[in-house]
Design a protein around this motif. Structure first.
Motif, PDB file in Angstrom:
ATOM      1  N   PRO B 211      -0.685  30.337  21.875  1.00 51.42           N
ATOM      2  CA  PRO B 211      -1.004  31.755  21.652  1.00 51.42           C
ATOM      3  C   PRO B 211      -2.462  32.070  21.969  1.00 51.42           C
ATOM      4  O   PRO B 211      -2.812  33.223  22.206  1.00 51.42           O
ATOM      5  N   GLN B 212      -3.324  31.058  21.995  1.00 51.79           N
ATOM      6  CA  GLN B 212      -4.746  31.326  22.256  1.00 51.79           C
ATOM      7  C   GLN B 212      -5.003  31.608  23.728  1.00 51.79           C
ATOM      8  O   GLN B 212      -6.027  32.169  24.083  1.00 51.79           O
ATOM      9  N   TRP B 247       9.254  33.989  15.525  1.00 51.18           N
ATOM     10  CA  TRP B 247       8.318  33.410  16.485  1.00 51.18           C
ATOM     11  C   TRP B 247       7.901  32.051  15.970  1.00 51.18           C
ATOM     12  O   TRP B 247       7.588  31.905  14.790  1.00 51.18           O
ATOM     13  N   HIS B 249       5.023  29.531  16.691  1.00 54.14           N
ATOM     14  CA  HIS B 249       3.796  29.357  17.452  1.00 54.14           C
ATOM     15  C   HIS B 249       3.382  27.901  17.465  1.00 54.14           C
ATOM     16  O   HIS B 249       3.727  27.128  16.566  1.00 54.14           O
ATOM     17  N   LEU B 250       2.589  27.567  18.466  1.00 53.37           N
ATOM     18  CA  LEU B 250       1.910  26.272  18.531  1.00 53.37           C
ATOM     19  C   LEU B 250       2.869  25.093  18.455  1.00 53.37           C
ATOM     20  O   LEU B 250       2.540  24.051  17.919  1.00 53.37           O
ATOM     21  N   ARG B 277      12.444  19.035  18.062  1.00 50.17           N
ATOM     22  CA  ARG B 277      11.210  19.714  17.662  1.00 50.17           C
ATOM     23  C   ARG B 277      11.516  21.147  17.198  1.00 50.17           C
ATOM     24  O   ARG B 277      10.934  21.633  16.234  1.00 50.17           O
ATOM     25  N   ARG B 281      11.266  23.219  13.100  1.00 48.40           N
ATOM     26  CA  ARG B 281      10.556  24.428  12.711  1.00 48.40           C
ATOM     27  C   ARG B 281      11.472  25.622  12.513  1.00 48.40           C
ATOM     28  O   ARG B 281      11.073  26.605  11.891  1.00 48.40           O
ATOM     29  N   ALA B 282      12.681  25.579  13.055  1.00 50.78           N
ATOM     30  CA  ALA B 282      13.471  26.807  13.156  1.00 50.78           C
ATOM     31  C   ALA B 282      14.029  27.270  11.807  1.00 50.78           C
ATOM     32  O   ALA B 282      14.550  28.368  11.724  1.00 50.78           O
TER      33      ALA B 282
END
Lengths: 554, 522
Positions: B211-212, B247, B249-250, B277, B281-282
């Motif tokens: 995102p950066q 979302w 992120h990262l 992965r 997170r999901a």
């Protein structure tokens, strides 16, 4: 021009705030001389109130889904290892009971609060890998006076009936709770302040507490719109003895330097309380971006502020100039201890000592929460040895029911200035059913902490955020008529009469043998007849066989 | 003498009555009481009904109407279709033959567009009814057979018979897939589609690893609600859907990409690890229902454009995507170099959501239709599935749920029959009875071609069977087996029962009026 400019600027900020989620991260570090260091992490996600939880941006969808499915208005969950020493360390930003503590307000539409509460605790138990599923009706209470919602609420609403509180003092907090906790953060543990939280270092502390606090906050002063605030906290107390020196640095505390800010956060700040610098001189390097002096409720606090906005590795170091100095501890305005009385396995008592060090009286609400297997009797309540005390202004007592409801006592007390108030209440030990004993029953049984909620008249030692504040900069110059705080006393442990667990089998076998032994002769007497036999009568085959054995014996 | 005799006789009687009372208390009252109190609570189950299930004999009836310009054509087409489906034991066609009314015939022959012709047929016949299909003759057709989105197929003339049969077999009814749903062995389609259930969550995760460096202009909520929403709305007869987006992120992932001409190539063996992965997170585990995962992975600029396959001769497709059976799909958003330079990426929503939709179709059980010579399948213009595809799905799910319910019940009954000390409480009993009853009802409705009701009952049966099978109370007393019961009670029963049982012989003799002791007769 200027007059026009400022409102439009605020409007712009407002629009930015409304649009989408906002994430902020903060660290607050406060040395607790002479031997400890308090580090408090705050991760705040603000979600626009109108946004439903089905679509999330920065906020954790898992938590949101739980909140909306069980219609939770406000949620507080902490998992703590260790005991905060209020007398020695002052007050933490958010106090937490040892073990697991969960309390939540459900929305007024919820009718069967208990069912929702049970489901909520079970789901959270799965989410955080904690044994919150052991929260049942028999360890849940509904506090009447001590807990109030901290978020924005609709007026004229009965809060207390929608509230449930439970604590599990036996819960052991470890890495398996931290990992799912970190997954709720938008940056997880790869970037930003959360990358400092590696479990090898943070479980090596005197006290650590992770928490999730969800509440609704007002968007502006009118409070027509609300945001959902998800605040994740970590509180750590390092012991200088464990890190082997008084000089601390990020590398020493967390095993690594700070790799910069989380790219998703709108503000990443580190606040270091340098008030103790006047007595215990230390030097910070690199230099802070600015130093803020805050006057709040008659006490002055100096804060060194670091604005982190790049992703350069940095390491904040504090070096003490004087090492061995005698430290005089000035106790905070309100301090307390709790301990268990009694000997043997029949009666005991809990003593709570509350000390008001301030020159004015302080009103506190004390909540004693005893499990059903530790019946406390209201008749045995003594305050400073007296049964009838003028200090009690209001009281609420709800007796427990065996295996259904805990004992719950709430007292509104006015603590006289410069004095110690001692509360004693007796309990008796109860025999449990043998299946109700926990594993390793001889270890003892934990009694949860008592809750003390106080409106402190002074902000001395007070580090909490004001009730409307989201971030740490809201403490600066936040003078208020009083400073609300909910404290947790230390827990206690009792050893209940514990049987030998093989007993039921032994009893069955022994009783059966005795019955069998008694039955034999009884049956013989009732049903058999002794017949005299004349000598010389012919012997039956059976008797002949018996005689062979008899002869052999002879 | 007589006095002595009567005295000994009364004593004898007393002793015998005492012995009888011991027998009475211990054997007649005691044993049954002990047996009853230590018995495991078990509700009576319909074992005979469960054993009588014949999963392989289930079939679905369906209605087919042949409309032709003349009687001869109608007869011939119907005969050919009937012949082709005669052997199929999973689907039974009820064919009706009709001659197209003159007015409609005229219309069909005159309108140029197939879609218009469809509307004309729709005006004359009820093509909205579930589980029906119309094979209609239409002379001015470029191909032999044309199939659109409604429950109608057009054919040109009598020569198109074989094509019609093929189309019905491969596209419309798909008996091979139905057999796969009915059997215990999963066929190719069943390996891909999600297991049956009352509802699913569809979660669109936008994975943004950097995102950066890049701003992504993508409204996940609108995208899922517009595209996926209009698709799943048509499937409400089958399942409830909840649409969600998030979302992530990262979430950095090493594709071990290699440089190829015009971009990078991800290592194929790394892709399953990407799912792991994502799964981390999901947060799919907090939902109470199964989740269909759709992930848009925004490729970081240093990797873009990322390809999943080598395209040496053919033109690479506009979207890179892959699918994981029973899990979901991943689509890669590749920013162009210009977008990378501007640091703003606007994903092509149409393409991406279209890819997700085609993945979702397969995951929910709509199979790909392979091309048939001489037949034309009208391409989908909207997200919604074709009407006859919905019917096929209903048939498929009904059969699968029925088969699955029967299998669960059978194995549960076998288990409960084998292990006699499992508690069967009233809830389990009620679920099993409900499942058995629903199975019977679903079978009836299936044979009557009442598809919606059949599906509803089969779902009810499936859910009830699953509830019974997964009921935690079944495990409650599994750890208190019979041998422990005997180990505890034998020290009591053995020494007590021994004299009591031995005294039975004397007691019986006495009751029959025979002398008890031989010595006395002397």
């Amino acid at each position: 021009m200027l007059k026009l400019g400022i409102p439009s600027f605020f409007l712009l900020i407002l629009i930015l705030q409304i649009k989408g989620d906002d994430f902020k991260e903060e660290i607050f570090i406060k040395p607790l001389p002479p031997s400890h260091l308090y580090v408090n992490f705050h991760f705040i996600t603000l979600v626009n109130g109108e946004e439903s939880f089905e679509h999330s941006h920065l906020a954790p969808r898992s938590l949101g889904e739980i909140m909306s499915r069980y219609q939770v208005e406000e949620l507080h969950l902490t998992l703590t290892e260790g005991q905060w020493k209020h007398k020695q360390w002052g007050y933490p930003v958010l106090d937490a009971a040892p073990g697991a503590e969960l309390y939540a307000w459900f929305s007024p539409e919820v009718i069967d609060v208990d069912a929702h509460w049970k489901k909520l605790s079970s789901t959270l138990s799965g989410l955080f890998c904690a044994s919150l599923n052991f929260i049942e009706n028999f360890n849940t209470i509904t506090p009447k006076m001590s807990l109030w919602p901290t978020g924005a609420q609709k007026l004229k609403q009965n809060y207390t009936s929608q509230l449930r509180y439970a604590s599990l003092p036996r819960e052991i907090v470890c890495t398996e709770n931290l990992t799912p906790w970190k997954k709720l953060l938008p940056c997880e543990s790869s970037h930003g302040f959360s990358s400092l939280l590696n479990s090898r270092m943070i479980h090596n502390t005197n006290y650590h507490s992770i928490g999730v606090h969800v509440r609704r906050t007002c968007v502006d002063n009118n409070c027509l719109e609300t945001n959902l605030e998800i605040k994740q906290t970590v509180a750590l107390v390092y012991d200088f003895k464990i890190i082997n020196s008084m000089d601390w640095s990020f590398r020493k505390l967390f095993g690594q330097g700070l790799p910069g800010a989380c790219p998703l956060s709108s503000s990443s700040k580190i606040y270091i309380d340098t008030t103790s610098n006047s007595t215990y001189r230390f030097k910070l390097s690199p230099e802070p971006n600015n130093i803020v002096l805050s006057q709040r409720g008659g006490s002055e606090t100096e804060l060194a502020v670091y604005n982190i906005n790049n992703s350069v590795m940095m390491n904040i170091v504090a070096k003490y100039e004087t090492k061995d100095k005698i430290f005089v501890n000035i106790p905070p305005p309100l301090s307390f201890t709790r301990y268990v009385l009694g000997y043997g396995k029949e009666f005991g008592g809990i003593v709570t000592e509350l000390t008001n060090n301030y020159w004015a009286p302080i009103d506190v609400v004390l909540l004693e929460n005893a499990p059903w297997w530790l019946p406390i009797q209201l008749s045995s309540l003594r305050i400073n040895g007296e049964a009838e005390s003028k200090l009690i202004m209001s009281q609420y007592y709800s007796p427990g029911k065996s295996r259904q409801k805990p004992y719950h006592l709430e007292l509104l007390l006015r603590l006289p200035p410069k004095s110690t108030t001692t509360l004693t209440i007796d309990f008796e030990f109860v025999f449990l059913k043998w299946q109700e004993y926990p594993p390793d029953a001889n270890h003892g049984f934990y009694i949860g902490s008592a809750l003390i909620s106080a409106n402190l008249p002074t902000a001395k030692n007070y580090t909490s955020l004001p009730i409307h504040g989201n971030t740490f900069d809201s403490v600066i110059n936040a003078s208020k008529p009083w400073y609300p705080m909910i404290f947790r006393t230390n827990g206690a442990m009792v050893s209940l009469p514990t049987p030998d667990f093989s007993m039921p089998y032994n009893v069955i076998c022994l009783a059966c043998t005795v019955v069998a032994l008694a039955f034999g002769p009884l049956n013989n007497i009732c049903t058999k007849e002794l017949v005299l036999k004349a000598a010389g009568t012919p012997l039956s085959l059976r008797q002949k066989i018996f005689n062979i054995f008899k002869k052999k014996k002879d | 003498m007589s006095k002595h005799d009567t005295k000994s006789e009364t004593e004898e009687a007393n002793r015998m009555w005492a012995s009888a009372s011991f027998v009475g208390v211990l054997i007649i009252i005691g044993l049954p009481l002990w047996w009853k109190t230590t018995e495991v609570y078990r509700v009576a189950l319909p074992y005979d009904k469960i054993n009588a299930f014949e999963t392989d004999s289930h079939y679905i009836a369906t209605e087919l109407t042949v409309l032709a310009n003349d009687d001869e054509t109608a007869q011939e087409v119907a005969r050919q279709i009937e012949k082709a489906f005669q052997e199929s034991d999973v689907i039974k066609l009820k064919i009706t033959k009709k001659i197209i009314p003159n007015k409609l015939q005229h219309l069909l022959d005159s309108v140029a567009d197939e879609q218009e012709a469809l509307e004309d047929v729709g005006a004359a016949f009820n093509i909205k009814k579930h589980n029906t299909f119309y094979v209609v003759q239409r002379k001015p057709l470029y191909q032999d057979v044309w199939v659109g989105t409604e429950r109608v197929a057009f054919f040109r003339d009598i020569k198109a018979c074989s094509t019609i049969v093929k189309v019905l077999e491969k596209w419309i009814y798909q008996p091979s897939v139905l057999i796969g749903a009915r059997s215990e062995i999963a066929d190719a389609a069943r390996q891909v589609r999600f297991p049956s259930g009352p509802g699913y969550h569809v979660v669109l995760s936008v994975v943004h690893p950097r995102p950066q460096e890049l701003k992504v202009n993508f409204n996940a909520r609108d995208a899922i609600e517009d595209y996926i929403g209009s698709f799943v709305d048509e499937l409400t007869d089958l399942h409830n859907f909840t649409l969600k987006s998030q979302w992530l992120h990262l979430l950095d992932f090493d594709f071990e990409a290699t440089e190829v001409a015009g971009g990078r190539l991800a290592a194929a063996e790394r892709l399953p690890l990407l799912l792991t992965r994502l799964e981390e997170r999901a947060a799919t585990h907090v939902s109470e229902r199964p989740t269909l995962n759709l992930a848009l992975y925004v490729v970081p600029c240093r990797l873009a454009p990322l390809a999943l396959q080598r395209y040496d001769k053919e033109i690479p497709p506009p979207v890179q995507a892959f699918m994981s059976p029973k899990w979901g799909g991943v689509v890669f958003g590749n920013p162009t170099p210009e977008e990378c330079e501007k640091q703003v990426y606007t994903p092509p929503v149409n393409l991406i959501m279209g890819t997700f939709l085609s993945q979702l179709r397969k995951l929910l059980g709509i199979t790909d239709k392979e091309a048939q010579a001489g037949a034309r399948l009208e391409a989908l213009r909207r997200a919604a599935p074709r009407a006859w595809e919905r019917d096929a799905l209903l048939r498929l799910r009904a059969l699968q749920q029925l088969a699955s319910a029967e299998t669960s019940l059978r194995s549960l009954a076998k288990l409960l029959g084998e292990i006699s000390n499992i508690v069967i409480n009233d809830e389990v009993g009620a679920s099993i009875n409900l499942a058995v009853e629903s199975i019977h009802r679903a079978t009836e409705h299936m044979e009557k071609a009442d598809l919606l009701e059949a599906h509803r009952y089969s779902q009810q049966a499936f859910l009830a069977a699953e509830t019974a099978f997964m009921e935690p109370s079944l495990l409650a007393l599994l750890y208190f087996p019979d041998d422990q019961k005997y180990a505890i009670y034998i020290p009591l029963f053995l020494p007590i029962m021994f004299p009591v049982v031995l005294s039975l012989k004397n007691l019986l003799l006495w009751f029959r009026g025979k002398p008890v002791h031989k010595e006395k007769t002397d």
